[in-house]
Design a protein around this motif. Structure first.
Motif, PDB file in Angstrom:
ATOM      1  N   ALA A   1      -4.896  -7.231  54.640  1.00  0.00           N
ATOM      2  CA  ALA A   1      -5.740  -8.384  54.968  1.00  0.00           C
ATOM      3  C   ALA A   1      -5.447  -9.539  54.009  1.00  0.00           C
ATOM      4  CB  ALA A   1      -7.209  -7.989  54.910  1.00  0.00           C
ATOM      5  N   LEU A   2      -5.137  -9.212  52.773  1.00  0.00           N
ATOM      6  CA  LEU A   2      -4.867 -10.241  51.767  1.00  0.00           C
ATOM      7  C   LEU A   2      -3.581 -11.015  52.048  1.00  0.00           C
ATOM      8  CD1 LEU A   2      -5.792 -11.443  49.026  1.00  0.00           C
ATOM      9  CD2 LEU A   2      -4.386  -9.711  47.931  1.00  0.00           C
ATOM     10  N   THR A   3      -2.581 -10.359  52.617  1.00  0.00           N
ATOM     11  CA  THR A   3      -1.289 -11.014  52.828  1.00  0.00           C
ATOM     12  C   THR A   3      -1.057 -11.494  54.260  1.00  0.00           C
ATOM     13  OG1 THR A   3      -0.187  -8.896  53.258  1.00  0.00           O
ATOM     14  CG2 THR A   3      -0.188  -9.707  50.969  1.00  0.00           C
ATOM     15  N   GLN A   4      -1.993 -11.272  55.160  1.00  0.00           N
ATOM     16  CA  GLN A   4      -1.755 -11.635  56.561  1.00  0.00           C
ATOM     17  C   GLN A   4      -1.492 -13.126  56.738  1.00  0.00           C
ATOM     18  OE1 GLN A   4      -5.048 -10.278  58.889  1.00  0.00           O
ATOM     19  NE2 GLN A   4      -6.462 -11.789  58.080  1.00  0.00           N
ATOM     20  N   GLY A   5      -2.102 -13.967  55.933  1.00  0.00           N
ATOM     21  CA  GLY A   5      -1.873 -15.409  56.053  1.00  0.00           C
ATOM     22  C   GLY A   5      -0.449 -15.803  55.738  1.00  0.00           C
ATOM     23  N   ILE A   6       0.056 -15.381  54.593  1.00  0.00           N
ATOM     24  CA  ILE A   6       1.435 -15.730  54.206  1.00  0.00           C
ATOM     25  C   ILE A   6       2.436 -15.050  55.129  1.00  0.00           C
ATOM     26  CG2 ILE A   6       1.685 -13.941  52.417  1.00  0.00           C
ATOM     27  CD1 ILE A   6       3.117 -17.482  52.174  1.00  0.00           C
ATOM     28  N   LEU A   7       2.131 -13.823  55.559  1.00  0.00           N
ATOM     29  CA  LEU A   7       3.048 -13.146  56.480  1.00  0.00           C
ATOM     30  C   LEU A   7       3.078 -13.846  57.830  1.00  0.00           C
ATOM     31  CD1 LEU A   7       2.472  -9.377  55.644  1.00  0.00           C
ATOM     32  CD2 LEU A   7       4.423 -10.824  55.044  1.00  0.00           C
ATOM     33  N   GLY A   8       1.950 -14.382  58.234  1.00  0.00           N
ATOM     34  CA  GLY A   8       1.913 -15.126  59.486  1.00  0.00           C
ATOM     35  C   GLY A   8       2.796 -16.355  59.454  1.00  0.00           C
ATOM     36  N   MET A   9       2.975 -16.928  58.285  1.00  0.00           N
ATOM     37  CA  MET A   9       3.780 -18.135  58.146  1.00  0.00           C
ATOM     38  C   MET A   9       5.241 -17.857  57.810  1.00  0.00           C
ATOM     39  SD  MET A   9       1.311 -20.799  56.133  1.00  0.00           S
ATOM     40  CE  MET A   9       0.888 -19.691  54.791  1.00  0.00           C
ATOM     41  N   ALA A  10       5.511 -16.743  57.095  1.00  0.00           N
ATOM     42  CA  ALA A  10       6.864 -16.590  56.556  1.00  0.00           C
ATOM     43  C   ALA A  10       7.349 -15.148  56.487  1.00  0.00           C
ATOM     44  CB  ALA A  10       6.906 -17.210  55.161  1.00  0.00           C
TER      45      ALA A  10
ATOM     46  N   GLU B   1      13.682 -11.190  54.625  1.00  0.00           N
ATOM     47  CA  GLU B   1      15.097 -11.484  54.370  1.00  0.00           C
ATOM     48  C   GLU B   1      15.384 -11.633  52.875  1.00  0.00           C
ATOM     49  OE1 GLU B   1      18.996 -11.836  55.076  1.00  0.00           O
ATOM     50  OE2 GLU B   1      17.484 -11.288  56.564  1.00  0.00           O
ATOM     51  N   ALA B   2      14.422 -12.136  52.122  1.00  0.00           N
ATOM     52  CA  ALA B   2      14.601 -12.322  50.672  1.00  0.00           C
ATOM     53  C   ALA B   2      14.435 -11.020  49.894  1.00  0.00           C
ATOM     54  CB  ALA B   2      13.611 -13.362  50.160  1.00  0.00           C
ATOM     55  N   THR B   3      14.015  -9.965  50.566  1.00  0.00           N
ATOM     56  CA  THR B   3      13.822  -8.660  49.938  1.00  0.00           C
ATOM     57  C   THR B   3      15.069  -7.813  50.163  1.00  0.00           C
ATOM     58  OG1 THR B   3      11.458  -8.804  50.356  1.00  0.00           O
ATOM     59  CG2 THR B   3      12.328  -6.611  49.916  1.00  0.00           C
ATOM     60  N   PRO B   4      15.639  -7.220  49.112  1.00  0.00           N
ATOM     61  CA  PRO B   4      16.854  -6.428  49.282  1.00  0.00           C
ATOM     62  C   PRO B   4      16.768  -5.354  50.368  1.00  0.00           C
ATOM     63  CG  PRO B   4      16.544  -6.854  46.979  1.00  0.00           C
ATOM     64  CD  PRO B   4      15.305  -7.360  47.692  1.00  0.00           C
ATOM     65  N   LEU B   5      15.613  -4.724  50.559  1.00  0.00           N
ATOM     66  CA  LEU B   5      15.489  -3.717  51.608  1.00  0.00           C
ATOM     67  C   LEU B   5      15.212  -4.333  52.980  1.00  0.00           C
ATOM     68  CD1 LEU B   5      13.629  -0.778  49.822  1.00  0.00           C
ATOM     69  CD2 LEU B   5      16.070  -1.052  50.302  1.00  0.00           C
ATOM     70  N   LYS B   6      15.110  -5.660  53.027  1.00  0.00           N
ATOM     71  CA  LYS B   6      14.992  -6.424  54.276  1.00  0.00           C
ATOM     72  C   LYS B   6      13.782  -6.066  55.122  1.00  0.00           C
ATOM     73  CE  LYS B   6      18.839  -8.568  53.460  1.00  0.00           C
ATOM     74  NZ  LYS B   6      18.676  -9.601  52.478  1.00  0.00           N
ATOM     75  N   ARG B   7      12.671  -5.760  54.463  1.00  0.00           N
ATOM     76  CA  ARG B   7      11.434  -5.506  55.207  1.00  0.00           C
ATOM     77  C   ARG B   7      10.241  -5.771  54.304  1.00  0.00           C
ATOM     78  NH1 ARG B   7       8.685  -0.657  54.356  1.00  0.00           N
ATOM     79  NH2 ARG B   7       9.755   0.912  53.131  1.00  0.00           N
ATOM     80  N   ILE B   8       9.082  -5.867  54.926  1.00  0.00           N
ATOM     81  CA  ILE B   8       7.814  -6.021  54.221  1.00  0.00           C
ATOM     82  C   ILE B   8       7.254  -4.618  54.005  1.00  0.00           C
ATOM     83  CG2 ILE B   8       5.463  -6.982  54.378  1.00  0.00           C
ATOM     84  CD1 ILE B   8       7.768  -9.082  54.157  1.00  0.00           C
ATOM     85  N   GLY B   9       6.618  -4.412  52.878  1.00  0.00           N
ATOM     86  CA  GLY B   9       6.049  -3.106  52.593  1.00  0.00           C
ATOM     87  C   GLY B   9       4.796  -2.818  53.404  1.00  0.00           C
ATOM     88  N   ASP B  10       4.562  -1.546  53.598  1.00  0.00           N
ATOM     89  CA  ASP B  10       3.358  -1.082  54.278  1.00  0.00           C
ATOM     90  C   ASP B  10       2.474  -0.363  53.265  1.00  0.00           C
ATOM     91  OD1 ASP B  10       3.924  -1.838  57.005  1.00  0.00           O
ATOM     92  OD2 ASP B  10       5.519  -0.330  56.946  1.00  0.00           O
ATOM     93  N   PRO B  11       1.176  -0.277  53.522  1.00  0.00           N
ATOM     94  CA  PRO B  11       0.296   0.441  52.597  1.00  0.00           C
ATOM     95  C   PRO B  11       0.787   1.864  52.303  1.00  0.00           C
ATOM     96  CG  PRO B  11      -1.019  -0.773  54.182  1.00  0.00           C
ATOM     97  CD  PRO B  11       0.417  -0.895  54.621  1.00  0.00           C
TER      98      PRO B  11
END
Length: 101
Positions: free
Chosen positions: A27-36, A42-52
């Protein structure tokens, strides 16, 4: 703080460790993830966003009896993002507030 607490509590056989998360879906990151989200992934070496679950797996590891000799550490769980140290710039760019001249 983690190291100080680990030193203080070691005599009681209590281990103290920390987790340093990167961008994790929440819930804390949904805003920034919605935008970018694509740019952050892509900027993360593993090329994905982390999950809980990525955080939960590390916590699970640290509370096992097999890791009872591990104390005073901070585990970075960010898909390797810290290797490039560009999170601030990516986030500023994503928000349209680039500091580039």
């Amino acid at each position: 703080m983690t190291e100080a607490a680990a030193k203080e509590l070691a005599g009681y056989q209590i281990t103290v460790n920390a987790i340093k998360p990167g961008i994790i879906r929440s819930a804390l990151t949904q805003g920034i993830l919605g935008m970018a989200e694509d740019r952050l992934a892509e900027a993360t070496p593993l090329k994905r966003i982390g999950d809980p679950e990525d955080i939960a797996k590390v916590v699970s590891m640290l509370v096992q009896p097999e890791t009872s000799f591990v104390t005073g550490i901070s585990v970075v769980v960010d898909g390797g993002f810290h290797l490039f140290n560009e999170m601030d710039q990516v986030m500023l760019d994503a928000l349209g507030q680039s500091s580039k001249a």
